[in-house]
Scaffold this motif. Structure first.
Motif, PDB file in Angstrom:
ATOM      1  N   GLU A 152       0.842  -1.201   0.000  1.00 15.38           N
ATOM      2  CA  GLU A 152       0.000   0.000   0.000  1.00 15.38           C
ATOM      3  C   GLU A 152       0.881   1.257   0.000  1.00 15.38           C
ATOM      4  OE1 GLU A 152      -0.811   2.103   2.979  1.00 15.38           O
ATOM      5  OE2 GLU A 152      -2.097   3.322   1.702  1.00 15.38           O
ATOM      6  N   GLY A 153       1.976   1.167   0.748  1.00 10.64           N
ATOM      7  CA  GLY A 153       2.920   2.289   0.813  1.00 10.64           C
ATOM      8  C   GLY A 153       3.631   2.506  -0.521  1.00 10.64           C
ATOM      9  N   VAL A 154       3.954   1.404  -1.197  1.00 15.08           N
ATOM     10  CA  VAL A 154       4.623   1.493  -2.502  1.00 15.08           C
ATOM     11  C   VAL A 154       3.700   2.198  -3.504  1.00 15.08           C
ATOM     12  CG1 VAL A 154       5.538   0.148  -4.445  1.00 15.08           C
ATOM     13  CG2 VAL A 154       6.088  -0.526  -2.102  1.00 15.08           C
ATOM     14  N   LEU A 155       2.435   1.823  -3.462  1.00 20.82           N
ATOM     15  CA  LEU A 155       1.446   2.442  -4.345  1.00 20.82           C
ATOM     16  C   LEU A 155       1.285   3.928  -4.013  1.00 20.82           C
ATOM     17  CD1 LEU A 155      -0.701   1.955  -6.546  1.00 20.82           C
ATOM     18  CD2 LEU A 155      -2.330   1.477  -4.722  1.00 20.82           C
ATOM     19  N   TRP A 156       1.297   4.213  -2.714  1.00 22.57           N
ATOM     20  CA  TRP A 156       1.171   5.601  -2.270  1.00 22.57           C
ATOM     21  C   TRP A 156       2.329   6.441  -2.815  1.00 22.57           C
ATOM     22  CZ3 TRP A 156       4.519   8.050   1.306  1.00 22.57           C
ATOM     23  CH2 TRP A 156       4.141   9.367   1.611  1.00 22.57           C
ATOM     24  N   ILE A 157       3.568   5.908  -2.692  1.00 21.72           N
ATOM     25  CA  ILE A 157       4.753   6.622  -3.206  1.00 21.72           C
ATOM     26  C   ILE A 157       4.629   6.847  -4.711  1.00 21.72           C
ATOM     27  CG2 ILE A 157       7.182   6.264  -3.835  1.00 21.72           C
ATOM     28  CD1 ILE A 157       7.278   7.150  -1.197  1.00 21.72           C
ATOM     29  N   ARG A 158       4.164   5.813  -5.399  1.00 22.13           N
ATOM     30  CA  ARG A 158       4.043   5.899  -6.854  1.00 22.13           C
ATOM     31  C   ARG A 158       3.125   7.071  -7.236  1.00 22.13           C
ATOM     32  NH1 ARG A 158       1.671   0.577  -8.965  1.00 22.13           N
ATOM     33  NH2 ARG A 158       3.492  -0.270  -7.908  1.00 22.13           N
ATOM     34  N   ASN A 159       1.971   7.128  -6.578  1.00 20.00           N
ATOM     35  CA  ASN A 159       1.023   8.205  -6.874  1.00 20.00           C
ATOM     36  C   ASN A 159       1.570   9.569  -6.447  1.00 20.00           C
ATOM     37  OD1 ASN A 159      -0.805   6.443  -7.979  1.00 20.00           O
ATOM     38  ND2 ASN A 159      -1.819   6.042  -6.023  1.00 20.00           N
ATOM     39  N   LEU A 160       2.273   9.568  -5.315  1.00 29.27           N
ATOM     40  CA  LEU A 160       2.846  10.824  -4.823  1.00 29.27           C
ATOM     41  C   LEU A 160       3.857  11.375  -5.839  1.00 29.27           C
ATOM     42  CD1 LEU A 160       3.261  12.752  -2.255  1.00 29.27           C
ATOM     43  CD2 LEU A 160       5.294  11.381  -1.842  1.00 29.27           C
ATOM     44  N   LEU A 161       4.765  10.512  -6.312  1.00 25.49           N
ATOM     45  CA  LEU A 161       5.810  10.958  -7.234  1.00 25.49           C
ATOM     46  C   LEU A 161       5.231  11.444  -8.547  1.00 25.49           C
ATOM     47  CD1 LEU A 161       8.571   8.223  -6.698  1.00 25.49           C
ATOM     48  CD2 LEU A 161       8.427  10.485  -5.675  1.00 25.49           C
ATOM     49  N   THR A 162       4.295  10.682  -9.105  1.00 27.04           N
ATOM     50  CA  THR A 162       3.726  11.104 -10.388  1.00 27.04           C
ATOM     51  C   THR A 162       2.899  12.387 -10.188  1.00 27.04           C
ATOM     52  OG1 THR A 162       2.041   9.420 -10.074  1.00 27.04           O
ATOM     53  CG2 THR A 162       3.744   8.896 -11.623  1.00 27.04           C
ATOM     54  N   GLY A 163       2.252  12.504  -9.031  1.00 25.41           N
ATOM     55  CA  GLY A 163       1.482  13.716  -8.727  1.00 25.41           C
ATOM     56  C   GLY A 163       2.387  14.940  -8.612  1.00 25.41           C
ATOM     57  N   LEU A 164       3.533  14.785  -7.939  1.00 24.52           N
ATOM     58  CA  LEU A 164       4.465  15.914  -7.776  1.00 24.52           C
ATOM     59  C   LEU A 164       5.008  16.348  -9.136  1.00 24.52           C
ATOM     60  CD1 LEU A 164       6.494  14.639  -4.663  1.00 24.52           C
ATOM     61  CD2 LEU A 164       4.952  16.607  -4.694  1.00 24.52           C
ATOM     62  N   ALA A 165       5.294  15.370  -9.994  1.00 30.29           N
ATOM     63  CA  ALA A 165       5.801  15.699 -11.339  1.00 30.29           C
ATOM     64  C   ALA A 165       4.713  16.391 -12.156  1.00 30.29           C
ATOM     65  CB  ALA A 165       6.284  14.437 -12.042  1.00 30.29           C
ATOM     66  N   ALA A 166       3.473  15.922 -12.002  1.00 30.89           N
ATOM     67  CA  ALA A 166       2.357  16.525 -12.758  1.00 30.89           C
ATOM     68  C   ALA A 166       2.135  17.975 -12.334  1.00 30.89           C
ATOM     69  CB  ALA A 166       1.086  15.707 -12.550  1.00 30.89           C
ATOM     70  N   GLU A 167       2.526  18.306 -11.105  1.00 31.98           N
ATOM     71  CA  GLU A 167       2.417  19.706 -10.650  1.00 31.98           C
ATOM     72  C   GLU A 167       3.559  20.555 -11.203  1.00 31.98           C
ATOM     73  OE1 GLU A 167       0.480  18.398  -6.346  1.00 31.98           O
ATOM     74  OE2 GLU A 167       2.459  19.343  -6.389  1.00 31.98           O
ATOM     75  N   GLY A 168       4.439  19.930 -11.985  1.00 29.54           N
ATOM     76  CA  GLY A 168       5.531  20.675 -12.614  1.00 29.54           C
ATOM     77  C   GLY A 168       6.820  20.663 -11.814  1.00 29.54           C
ATOM     78  N   ARG A 169       6.874  19.831 -10.768  1.00 29.61           N
ATOM     79  CA  ARG A 169       8.098  19.795  -9.961  1.00 29.61           C
ATOM     80  C   ARG A 169       9.148  18.894 -10.596  1.00 29.61           C
ATOM     81  NH1 ARG A 169       5.926  21.513  -4.511  1.00 29.61           N
ATOM     82  NH2 ARG A 169       3.714  21.212  -4.821  1.00 29.61           N
ATOM     83  N   THR A 170      10.390  19.106 -10.175  1.00 26.46           N
ATOM     84  CA  THR A 170      11.486  18.233 -10.591  1.00 26.46           C
ATOM     85  C   THR A 170      11.533  17.099  -9.568  1.00 26.46           C
ATOM     86  OG1 THR A 170      12.692  20.142 -11.414  1.00 26.46           O
ATOM     87  CG2 THR A 170      13.981  18.142 -11.011  1.00 26.46           C
ATOM     88  N   VAL A 171      11.429  15.868 -10.022  1.00 29.31           N
ATOM     89  CA  VAL A 171      11.403  14.726  -9.098  1.00 29.31           C
ATOM     90  C   VAL A 171      12.541  13.781  -9.470  1.00 29.31           C
ATOM     91  CG1 VAL A 171       9.992  12.862  -8.147  1.00 29.31           C
ATOM     92  CG2 VAL A 171       8.887  14.968  -8.910  1.00 29.31           C
ATOM     93  N   PHE A 172      13.468  13.613  -8.528  1.00 27.61           N
ATOM     94  CA  PHE A 172      14.662  12.796  -8.778  1.00 27.61           C
ATOM     95  C   PHE A 172      14.673  11.696  -7.721  1.00 27.61           C
ATOM     96  CE2 PHE A 172      19.576  12.864  -8.920  1.00 27.61           C
ATOM     97  CZ  PHE A 172      19.601  12.093 -10.074  1.00 27.61           C
TER      98      PHE A 172
END
Ligand SMILES: Nc1ncnc2c1ncn2[C@@H]1O[C@H](COP(=O)(O)OP(=O)(O)OP(=O)(O)O)[C@@H](O)[C@H]1O
Length: 311
Positions: free
Chosen positions: A161-181
């Protein structure tokens, strides 16, 4: 945006990072991959000024980390080594960080909620599970609402569940225009979450590419086709951009540059019976192992070939 130029770090006679140059762009998730000891953590530490480069430079949003007047608002980082006082509660930890960086209290509540820590926020951080500790580290990284987010092995210790949460968090942050590394050893996870990849081995850049191109370069778009008349099939499939290989004396051909569907139609059009028609699927894991085979510092005693079988 993160920009590294000729970035080098030596520890005595060990070169951990060796002339690395890359750009991590906003609006996408960029994966940072490499075998153990490849220099990923050292690079990330240099990005946030925890280690000084021996030579070369790395900037975040155009400036070195230390030159930013409000660095927490520029780049939020989760690095492997955590420095949380075990006796402090999660809330206390985040709040202390916020106070020392001029971040309003409502943002503390926000990140605690965002990371799903509400029910444990008042508990001692020392009693946290690995997964809760990761969430707390991520809450701290996001506290300053930074344009650049950098996470070292964020899925480490998380349940599905946590892995899925991270996945959505990362793609969400990138969709907001952030740089995600984000660095990870979990290739299947990277394949799902990252668009772009920076791959390092022994401190050097091995690839700066998309997931798709890396997989394609490893033979991921090859179609295997078998027929009783390979010579004739070669003739009818030949064309610009189509590459056909196959060992003499066998019925099998490998075709690059045509889909399985197009090959099937073409063969039917010419009345050539096919016995087999299949896409050769290459996982990111296989592509990664092909790319880094010579750069692996710590080999186990059982060799692994790229099909994942023990050799
Ligand atoms: N403080 C240090 N002193 C000496 N050598 C170091 C130090 N930090 C890292 N190294 C060495 O530099 C190399 C790169 O290490 P680093 O931790 O950056 O790799 P990594 O890609 O993050 O590895 P992993 O995937 O195992 O976390 C390794 O050989 C490591 O032993």
């Amino acid at each position: 945006m993160i920009e590294a130029h000729e970035l080098t770090k030596r520890y005595g006679d060990k070169t951990a990072v060796d002339g690395l140059g890359f750009v991590v762009r906003p609006g996408t998730v960029t994966g940072f991959l490499g075998p153990n000891g490849a220099g990923k953590s050292t690079t990330m530490r240099m990005i946030v000024g925890l280690d000084a480069p021996t030579s070369g430079s790395v900037t975040v949003n155009g400036k070195r980390y230390a030159q930013h007047s409000a660095p927490l608002q520029e780049v939020g980082a989760l690095l492997e080594a955590k420095s949380i006082h075990p006796g402090r509660s999660a809330y206390h930890h985040i709040n202390a960080l916020a106070l020392s960086h001029g971040i309003p209290r409502r943002r503390v509540e926000e990140v605690i909620e965002l990371t799903g820590l509400q029910s444990v926020a008042r508990k001692r951080a020392g009693a946290f599970s690995l997964g809760m500790g990761q969430r707390l580290g991520i809450a701290a990284a996001l506290l300053g609402d930074p344009a650049t987010v950098m996470l070292d092995e964020p899925v480490n210790g998380l349940d599905p569940e946590g892995v899925l949460w991270i996945r959505n968090l990362l793609t969400g942050l990138a969709a907001e225009g952030r740089t995600v590394f984000v660095s990870s050893h979990l290739m299947s996870e990277m394949a799902l979450v990252a668009d772009h990849l920076i791959v390092v081995g022994r401190g050097r850049l091995l690839a700066d590419t998309t997931v798709k191109d890396l997989v394609r370069a490893a033979g991921g778009d090859t179609v295997r086709v078998a027929t009783a008349d390979p010579a004739r099939l070669r003739e009818v499939l030949a064309g610009p951009g189509v590459e056909i290989t196959g060992e003499a004396g066998t019925e099998e051909l490998q075709v690059v540059g045509m889909t399985a569907r197009a090959i099937g139609y073409k063969a039917a059009e010419h009345g050539i019976p096919l016995f087999e028609l299949s896409d050769r699927t290459v996982s990111l894991e296989q592509a990664f192992m092909d790319l880094t085979r010579d750069a692996v510092e710590y080999h186990g005693t059982i060799g692994i070939d790229t099909t994942g079988k023990a050799a």
